[in-house]
Enzyme design. Structure first.
Site, PDB file in Angstrom:
ATOM      1  N   HIS A   1      19.197  66.200   4.730  1.00 11.95           N
ATOM      2  CA  HIS A   1      18.803  65.592   4.043  1.00 11.95           C
ATOM      3  C   HIS A   1      19.292  64.916   3.059  1.00 11.95           C
ATOM      4  CE1 HIS A   1      17.200  68.775   1.551  1.00 11.95           C
ATOM      5  NE2 HIS A   1      17.313  67.537   0.743  1.00 11.95           N
TER       6      HIS A   1
ATOM      7  N   ASP B   1      17.596  71.512   9.113  1.00 12.97           N
ATOM      8  CA  ASP B   1      18.101  70.546   7.900  1.00 12.97           C
ATOM      9  C   ASP B   1      20.035  71.198   7.872  1.00 12.97           C
ATOM     10  OD1 ASP B   1      17.940  69.057   6.025  1.00 12.97           O
ATOM     11  OD2 ASP B   1      17.225  69.963   4.586  1.00 12.97           O
TER      12      ASP B   1
ATOM     13  N   GLY C   1      18.177  67.804  -6.357  1.00 13.18           N
ATOM     14  CA  GLY C   1      19.792  68.055  -5.840  1.00 13.18           C
ATOM     15  C   GLY C   1      20.235  69.160  -6.005  1.00 13.18           C
ATOM     16  N   ASN C   2      19.436  70.482  -5.843  1.00 18.51           N
ATOM     17  CA  ASN C   2      20.052  71.842  -5.461  1.00 18.51           C
ATOM     18  C   ASN C   2      20.082  71.999  -3.453  1.00 18.51           C
ATOM     19  OD1 ASN C   2      17.875  73.468  -8.001  1.00 18.51           O
ATOM     20  ND2 ASN C   2      19.993  74.218  -7.308  1.00 18.51           N
ATOM     21  N   SER C   3      19.294  71.374  -3.762  1.00 17.93           N
ATOM     22  CA  SER C   3      19.323  70.761  -1.895  1.00 17.93           C
ATOM     23  C   SER C   3      21.143  70.871  -1.177  1.00 17.93           C
ATOM     24  CB  SER C   3      18.802  69.849  -1.553  1.00 17.93           C
ATOM     25  OG  SER C   3      17.496  69.232  -1.748  1.00 17.93           O
TER      26      SER C   3
END
Length: 319
Positions: free
Chosen positions: A64, A94, A168-170
């Site tokens: 994502h 993901d 933003g950590n993703s």
């Protein structure tokens, strides 16, 4: 039997805190330089995190984060800015794989997520809310969770942690106390406190291997949601197995190979085609592209308390 009291002096407590701090700092020193900021180029804007897993610039991030972009901008902790090509992505887990156009310097090792235990230290590194290269720490809260991906599919073998994650950590790494990447940070439950999730490193490693070989992930689909659970020694002994964990079916989707093959909620999956199943990542690995359309034997310990063999024919589920 008396109660044993153990008193800690302020000096003892100070040493414990110093040791904890040193462990986290060492893990960050090992993995932090491999973490980068990932920005989409073209289409809908957006950014997240990623981390290099090889010296030639292979970078793991979230599906994502890259979305449908073919090219992304990469900014490393050392200040290098370059572009990279999206080699492949897997909405079902993901996970996406990017190759940077130039070497990004430091890289991190994908560790073995099977070695994790609840209570282990977990360190998250990433770029939350635009605050670049932020570090948060906590513990592994639970293992073998399932959660919905953006395409509605269930992601299995998910790690739950209380290390703080924000947008933003993703795509950033979840790091063990030994400095190995044990998960890919993927989601946080909005409104909840100290509940965040990461895709286990073993699952990420499988996805990376598939993308490098085929450009996509091929897998057999049977239609279950499941958890990794402890396996009673008696059951393992009767089945001729040595593992201490197995997979318990939590839910069965209707009109799927699992429902047609007679699996039931609560069944334990002990082996697939003779290979032991000690966790969700084993199910993912053993139901690869070669299993599609083929008779596949499942050894289960049923909810009725019997060892049984079931034949399923996985259907195609390619990303």
């Amino acid at each position: 039997m008396g109660i044993i009291e153990q008193n800690f002096t302020p000096a003892d407590e100070g040493e414990l805190i110093d040791s904890y701090s040193a462990t986290i700092a060492r893990a960050v020193d090992l993995v932090g330089p491999a973490v980068s900021r990932i920005e989409r180029i073209g289409g809908r804007g957006g950014h997240g995190s990623g981390f290099a897993i090889s010296p030639d610039g292979l970078i793991v991030t979230n599906n994502h984060v890259v979305d449908d972009s073919k090219t992304v901008r990469i900014k490393t902790a050392e200040g290098l800015t370059t572009e990279g090509q999206v080699l492949g992505r897997d909405p079902d887990t993901d996970i996406a794989l990017v190759r940077a156009n130039t070497s990004v310097g430091a890289w991190a090792r994908l560790g073995d997520s099977k070695t994790l235990r609840r209570g282990h230290i977990a360190v998250a590194i990433g770029n939350p809310l635009g605050f670049e290269w932020t570090v948060t720490a906590g513990i592994i809260s639970a293992l073998g969770r399932s959660m919905r991906a953006s395409n509605g599919r269930l992601i299995d073998d998910v790690i739950q942690t209380d290390a703080a994650l924000n947008p933003g950590n993703s795509g950033g790494p979840l790091v063990s106390s030994s400095g190995e990447v044990v998960g890919v940070n993927t989601a946080v439950i909005q409104g909840a406190q100290s509940i965040a999730f990461a895709v286990a490193s073993n699952t990420a490693n499988y996805v990376v291997s598939e993308i490098l070989r085929f450009g996509r992930v091929r897998r057999g689909y049977i239609g279950i949601a499941a958890d990794t659970v402890a396996l009673h020694r008696r059951i393992a002994f009767n089945a001729g197995l040595t593992q201490t964990t197995s997979v318990r079916i939590r839910r069965i989707e209707p009109d799927t190979p699992a429902s047609a093959g007679g699996l039931e909620e609560g069944d334990l999956i002990l082996a697939i085609n003779g290979s032991a199943v000690a966790g969700i990542d084993d199910v993912v690995r053993l139901l690869g592209g070669d299993s599609i359309g083929e008779e596949t034997e499942f050894l289960i310990f049923s909810v009725q308390g019997r060892l049984e063999r079931k034949i399923l024919i996985p259907s195609a589920r390619a990303s």
